[in-house]
Design a protein around this motif. Sequence first.
Motif, PDB file in Angstrom:
ATOM      1  N   PRO A  11      78.396  51.586  39.083  1.00 56.84           N
ATOM      2  CA  PRO A  11      78.158  50.389  38.267  1.00 56.84           C
ATOM      3  C   PRO A  11      79.416  49.850  37.586  1.00 56.84           C
ATOM      4  CG  PRO A  11      76.454  52.040  37.879  1.00 56.84           C
ATOM      5  CD  PRO A  11      77.504  52.698  38.718  1.00 56.84           C
ATOM      6  N   ASP A  54      80.658  42.558  40.696  1.00 58.06           N
ATOM      7  CA  ASP A  54      80.200  43.922  40.434  1.00 58.06           C
ATOM      8  C   ASP A  54      78.762  44.048  40.913  1.00 58.06           C
ATOM      9  OD1 ASP A  54      78.637  42.667  38.491  1.00 58.06           O
ATOM     10  OD2 ASP A  54      79.966  43.247  36.847  1.00 58.06           O
ATOM     11  N   GLY A  55      78.131  45.159  40.587  1.00 57.77           N
ATOM     12  CA  GLY A  55      76.779  45.393  41.066  1.00 57.77           C
ATOM     13  C   GLY A  55      75.765  44.378  40.589  1.00 57.77           C
ATOM     14  N   ARG A  56      76.063  43.717  39.468  1.00 61.06           N
ATOM     15  CA  ARG A  56      75.104  42.768  38.909  1.00 61.06           C
ATOM     16  C   ARG A  56      75.087  41.430  39.624  1.00 61.06           C
ATOM     17  NH1 ARG A  56      77.429  43.637  32.954  1.00 61.06           N
ATOM     18  NH2 ARG A  56      79.276  43.606  34.299  1.00 61.06           N
ATOM     19  N   ASN A  57      76.213  41.002  40.154  1.00 62.18           N
ATOM     20  CA  ASN A  57      76.251  39.684  40.808  1.00 62.18           C
ATOM     21  C   ASN A  57      76.591  39.765  42.287  1.00 62.18           C
ATOM     22  OD1 ASN A  57      78.936  40.353  40.670  1.00 62.18           O
ATOM     23  ND2 ASN A  57      79.625  38.421  39.754  1.00 62.18           N
ATOM     24  N   ARG A  73      84.317  47.171  40.484  1.00 70.57           N
ATOM     25  CA  ARG A  73      84.288  45.724  40.642  1.00 70.57           C
ATOM     26  C   ARG A  73      85.376  45.304  41.627  1.00 70.57           C
ATOM     27  NH1 ARG A  73      86.022  47.775  36.263  1.00 70.57           N
ATOM     28  NH2 ARG A  73      88.075  47.304  35.370  1.00 70.57           N
TER      29      ARG A  73
END
Length: 448
Positions: free
Chosen positions: A106, A83-86, A109
């Motif tokens: 956000p 996703d946007g975080r990793n 995924r």
Amino acid sequence: MLLKTFGYLLLAGCVLQAHAQVDATQAARLGQDLTPLGGERAASADGVIPAWDGGLATPPAGYQRGMHHPDPYAGESPRLVIDGRNASEYDALLTPGHKALLAQHPDYRLRVFPTHRSAAAPQRIYDATRFNAENGRLIAGGNGVEGVAAGIPFPIPANGLEAIWNHILRYRGEQVHFTTNQAAVLANGSYNLLKLERDIYFVYGREGMTPANLENTLFFYKYRVVAPAKLSGSALVVQETLDQVLSIRKAWRFNRGERRVRRLPMLAYDTLQPDTNGMATADVVDAYNGAPDRYEWQLLGKREMLVPYNSYALHQKGIPYERILKTGYVNPDLLRYEQHRVWVVEASLRKGFTHPYAKRRFYLDEDSWQILAVDLYDRDGQLIGLQESHPISYYDVPMFGGTLESLYDFVGNRYFVDGLDNNEPMYDFNAPLSPRDFTPQALRREGN
């Protein structure tokens, strides 16, 4: 979707000297260190991509003709979720379009599953590809081919034009009747379904086809609008040629309101498709179709990427369309991504031509030549869209291609999909079709 291509090919004016593509020594690699269609047979160095072992060429136990193809990998779990975080951790494996989609949403995924090289085709297609490798030639400035039939024309491509022709001429069966829906999903999540009944009679890939008897025909295509009621009965017929210099494609439309058949003067390039809310041009059908003359084509090589693959969960019977079509994106819980080797081809718009997409970067599956993803850029070099083809192996044929196509408009925060078939009869690859079903006269008869 591969079965939905209109093949809007148009002729180009310049002529390129024809030339054979590979010698006998190179061609002999097909079926040896290369797969019969030109992919690398061996596994990747780290083993994430397995060796090709023939693909998924026979139906799994319990399959019966007419079923929505059961998922042979239904018991698997994602090996990673991005996703946007990793996303930055997987930067080298993601297309710019997928990075943009993750950044814009956000909650979106990519669920990445174990890789299965399921692409397969009949033995006769492999045999034809071996012949084509030594005999295929680009003609008319690359806007046509000759010396080939049935198989992939350039399994060991030397340039971007050869690679894109491999996509256009890949095997898609001999004929098919099917019903699917398309939808333009707006930024607020609203959409209307358009249901189409479609027929395709393929000529290039038919059994017994040779360069001598091909007679410059690629396929015949027809659709009829089924719903909504206000559009029901309108229809289209396309007769598509292979050598675009000898004869351009022909198309006719039956308008229910006028109750007459009209020859279409133009349905190609950047002509907007109706009922797509201005999102889809004619040449985005089947990820890319049509004459390549408006672009310069560059083969950037092969890379390992995370791409849509084995999308059986998205294909299953009975899934409500509202479960698939979410605000902003196709439901990621139904999508499957795998790590595969893909050919990367970049198309840059030539001077003197206009198109919303001044540059496109295509990612073509090494095992089938199906385009799996496309990054779309405007004339200022800004990334403005992403196309995806979500494929499965239609193991009852066998052949490999998309079950759903999606086109994301990043600027408008909206998207278009074609191929929703979950609540329709499954494709009939043995439909009783013939060329006489694809004439203006046939269109007129059906409209009355």
